[in-house]
Design a protein around this motif. Structure first.
Motif, mmCIF file in Angstrom:
data_model
loop_
_atom_site.group_PDB
_atom_site.id
_atom_site.type_symbol
_atom_site.label_atom_id
_atom_site.label_comp_id
_atom_site.label_asym_id
_atom_site.label_seq_id
_atom_site.Cartn_x
_atom_site.Cartn_y
_atom_site.Cartn_z
ATOM 1 N N PRO A 17 50.479 45.011 -7.729
ATOM 2 C CA PRO A 17 49.819 45.983 -6.866
ATOM 3 C C PRO A 17 49.892 47.358 -7.529
ATOM 4 C CG PRO A 17 51.472 44.718 -5.663
ATOM 5 C CD PRO A 17 51.676 44.443 -7.116
ATOM 6 N N ILE A 18 48.786 48.082 -7.546
ATOM 7 C CA ILE A 18 48.740 49.385 -8.214
ATOM 8 C C ILE A 18 48.671 50.516 -7.180
ATOM 9 C CG2 ILE A 18 47.536 50.824 -9.904
ATOM 10 C CD1 ILE A 18 48.727 48.232 -11.104
ATOM 11 N N TYR A 19 47.664 50.478 -6.317
ATOM 12 C CA TYR A 19 47.539 51.497 -5.275
ATOM 13 C C TYR A 19 46.643 50.962 -4.164
ATOM 14 C CZ TYR A 19 42.938 52.754 -7.272
ATOM 15 O OH TYR A 19 41.642 52.728 -7.732
ATOM 16 N N SER A 20 46.645 51.696 -3.066
ATOM 17 C CA SER A 20 45.674 51.429 -2.011
ATOM 18 C C SER A 20 44.971 52.744 -1.706
ATOM 19 C CB SER A 20 46.341 50.862 -0.746
ATOM 20 O OG SER A 20 47.260 51.773 -0.205
ATOM 21 N N ALA A 21 43.803 52.643 -1.084
ATOM 22 C CA ALA A 21 43.017 53.824 -0.764
ATOM 23 C C ALA A 21 42.237 53.591 0.516
ATOM 24 C CB ALA A 21 42.068 54.160 -1.904
ATOM 25 N N ARG A 22 42.198 54.627 1.328
ATOM 26 C CA ARG A 22 41.364 54.586 2.531
ATOM 27 C C ARG A 22 39.994 55.135 2.178
ATOM 28 N NH1 ARG A 22 44.636 57.273 7.371
ATOM 29 N NH2 ARG A 22 42.486 57.851 7.787
ATOM 30 N N LEU A 23 38.955 54.486 2.646
ATOM 31 C CA LEU A 23 37.596 54.911 2.327
ATOM 32 C C LEU A 23 37.251 56.245 2.973
ATOM 33 C CD1 LEU A 23 35.756 51.486 2.490
ATOM 34 C CD2 LEU A 23 36.871 52.604 0.563
ATOM 35 N N ASP A 24 37.887 56.562 4.107
ATOM 36 C CA ASP A 24 37.619 57.842 4.758
ATOM 37 C C ASP A 24 38.452 58.982 4.166
ATOM 38 O OD1 ASP A 24 40.022 56.874 5.814
ATOM 39 O OD2 ASP A 24 39.644 57.693 7.808
ATOM 40 N N LEU A 25 39.342 58.680 3.197
ATOM 41 C CA LEU A 25 40.114 59.698 2.484
ATOM 42 C C LEU A 25 40.036 59.407 0.979
ATOM 43 C CD1 LEU A 25 43.288 59.825 4.750
ATOM 44 C CD2 LEU A 25 41.552 61.601 4.526
ATOM 45 N N PRO A 26 38.851 59.530 0.397
ATOM 46 C CA PRO A 26 38.673 59.110 -0.993
ATOM 47 C C PRO A 26 39.428 59.957 -2.019
ATOM 48 C CG PRO A 26 36.713 60.227 -0.202
ATOM 49 C CD PRO A 26 37.619 60.043 0.993
ATOM 50 N N GLU A 27 39.931 61.099 -1.608
ATOM 51 C CA GLU A 27 40.635 61.974 -2.545
ATOM 52 C C GLU A 27 42.136 61.681 -2.647
ATOM 53 O OE1 GLU A 27 40.886 63.712 1.494
ATOM 54 O OE2 GLU A 27 39.246 62.876 0.339
ATOM 55 N N VAL A 28 42.618 60.671 -1.913
ATOM 56 C CA VAL A 28 44.047 60.354 -1.888
ATOM 57 C C VAL A 28 44.269 58.876 -2.188
ATOM 58 C CG1 VAL A 28 46.126 60.302 -0.453
ATOM 59 C CG2 VAL A 28 44.483 62.164 -0.183
ATOM 60 N N LEU A 29 45.238 58.612 -3.063
ATOM 61 C CA LEU A 29 45.664 57.243 -3.349
ATOM 62 C C LEU A 29 47.095 57.062 -2.875
ATOM 63 C CD1 LEU A 29 44.466 56.971 -7.053
ATOM 64 C CD2 LEU A 29 43.233 56.280 -4.994
ATOM 65 N N ARG A 30 47.436 55.851 -2.512
ATOM 66 C CA ARG A 30 48.822 55.510 -2.180
ATOM 67 C C ARG A 30 49.358 54.632 -3.307
ATOM 68 N NH1 ARG A 30 46.506 55.101 3.336
ATOM 69 N NH2 ARG A 30 47.230 56.956 4.390
ATOM 70 N N LEU A 31 49.952 55.292 -4.270
ATOM 71 C CA LEU A 31 50.441 54.623 -5.470
ATOM 72 C C LEU A 31 51.735 53.881 -5.173
ATOM 73 C CD1 LEU A 31 49.915 54.478 -8.625
ATOM 74 C CD2 LEU A 31 51.718 56.206 -8.772
ATOM 75 N N ARG A 32 51.832 52.649 -5.663
ATOM 76 C CA ARG A 32 53.070 51.868 -5.528
ATOM 77 C C ARG A 32 54.097 52.468 -6.481
ATOM 78 N NH1 ARG A 32 49.655 51.128 -1.861
ATOM 79 N NH2 ARG A 32 49.630 49.093 -0.862
ATOM 80 N N VAL A 33 55.196 52.990 -5.948
ATOM 81 C CA VAL A 33 56.147 53.718 -6.784
ATOM 82 C C VAL A 33 56.891 52.818 -7.759
ATOM 83 C CG1 VAL A 33 56.413 55.669 -5.216
ATOM 84 C CG2 VAL A 33 57.962 53.721 -5.018
ATOM 85 N N GLY A 34 56.920 51.533 -7.510
ATOM 86 C CA GLY A 34 57.594 50.619 -8.417
ATOM 87 C C GLY A 34 56.952 50.512 -9.787
ATOM 88 N N ILE A 35 55.718 50.966 -9.937
ATOM 89 C CA ILE A 35 55.052 50.878 -11.242
ATOM 90 C C ILE A 35 55.254 52.130 -12.090
ATOM 91 C CG2 ILE A 35 53.345 49.266 -10.311
ATOM 92 C CD1 ILE A 35 51.267 51.582 -10.627
ATOM 93 N N ILE A 36 55.890 53.166 -11.532
ATOM 94 C CA ILE A 36 56.133 54.404 -12.281
ATOM 95 C C ILE A 36 57.209 54.152 -13.324
ATOM 96 C CG2 ILE A 36 56.901 56.800 -12.108
ATOM 97 C CD1 ILE A 36 55.618 56.807 -9.274
ATOM 98 N N ASP A 37 56.941 54.597 -14.537
ATOM 99 C CA ASP A 37 57.833 54.314 -15.663
ATOM 100 C C ASP A 37 59.080 55.200 -15.706
ATOM 101 O OD1 ASP A 37 56.076 52.317 -16.651
ATOM 102 O OD2 ASP A 37 54.866 53.851 -17.641
ATOM 103 N N GLN A 38 59.000 56.419 -15.230
ATOM 104 C CA GLN A 38 60.129 57.336 -15.298
ATOM 105 C C GLN A 38 61.008 57.220 -14.047
ATOM 106 O OE1 GLN A 38 56.883 58.346 -15.804
ATOM 107 N NE2 GLN A 38 57.080 58.358 -18.026
ATOM 108 N N PRO A 39 62.275 57.576 -14.175
ATOM 109 C CA PRO A 39 63.141 57.632 -12.989
ATOM 110 C C PRO A 39 62.607 58.697 -12.024
ATOM 111 C CG PRO A 39 64.440 57.775 -15.012
ATOM 112 C CD PRO A 39 62.998 57.889 -15.413
ATOM 113 N N LEU A 40 62.668 58.398 -10.744
ATOM 114 C CA LEU A 40 62.208 59.344 -9.722
ATOM 115 C C LEU A 40 63.401 59.975 -9.017
ATOM 116 C CD1 LEU A 40 59.284 57.397 -7.995
ATOM 117 C CD2 LEU A 40 59.112 59.299 -9.605
ATOM 118 N N THR A 41 63.270 61.259 -8.725
ATOM 119 C CA THR A 41 64.282 61.932 -7.913
ATOM 120 C C THR A 41 63.793 62.087 -6.473
ATOM 121 O OG1 THR A 41 63.416 64.102 -8.543
ATOM 122 C CG2 THR A 41 65.225 63.204 -9.875
ATOM 123 N N ALA A 42 62.568 61.640 -6.211
ATOM 124 C CA ALA A 42 61.982 61.725 -4.866
ATOM 125 C C ALA A 42 62.841 60.950 -3.869
ATOM 126 C CB ALA A 42 60.565 61.161 -4.876
#
Length: 134
Positions: free
Chosen positions: A78-103
């Motif tokens: 899974p890479i991301y999901s997107a709502r058609l009524d909010l085309p400017e925003v993606l919901r990225l699956r954080v597990g695919i990010i290569d760097q460590p996150l401090t979020a």
């Protein structure tokens, strides 16, 4: 800047914004789509998101009339999901990010649908419904 890749490595993504919050969704659709108790996502502006290579390996599945889920055709990550009524925003699956996150985890959504075998820990906000309506 962050980079992200799918499991097999054919999709490479660049993210050019800070990632400060992680959202956890416990709805049944996310459980089925991820094969786990929840999905962990962060919101990314499409202007800060670029697929460097592997675009031909992306596939879409419309899980509802307003939401598409995008995944790798080769490894099914899974890479991301997107709502058609909010085309400017993606919901990225954080597990695919290569760097460590401090979020930090900002919230848990759809907690009334959470897997009965999973316990929510920590002090992040909990909601019965969705809370990221950018």
């Amino acid at each position: 800047m962050y980079t992200a890749t799918c499991l097999c490595g054919v999709i490479h993504i660049e993210i050019n914004q800070q990632i400060d919050q992680i959202y956890i969704c416990h709805c049944k659709a996310c459980q089925k789509a991820q094969g786990g108790a929840f999905v962990a996502v962060t919101t990314i502006s499409t202007e800060n998101f670029q697929i460097k290579f592997g675009l031909e390996y992306l596939a879409e599945y419309y899980s509802s009339l307003n939401k598409k889920r995008v995944f790798c055709l080769k490894c099914a990550s899974p890479i991301y999901s997107a709502r058609l009524d909010l085309p400017e925003v993606l919901r990225l699956r954080v597990g695919i990010i290569d760097q460590p996150l401090t979020a930090k985890i900002y919230s848990h959504a759809f907690i009334d649908e959470k897997a009965e075998w999973y316990e929510i820990h920590g002090d992040a906000q909990q909601f019965q419904k969705q809370v990221i309506d950018e």
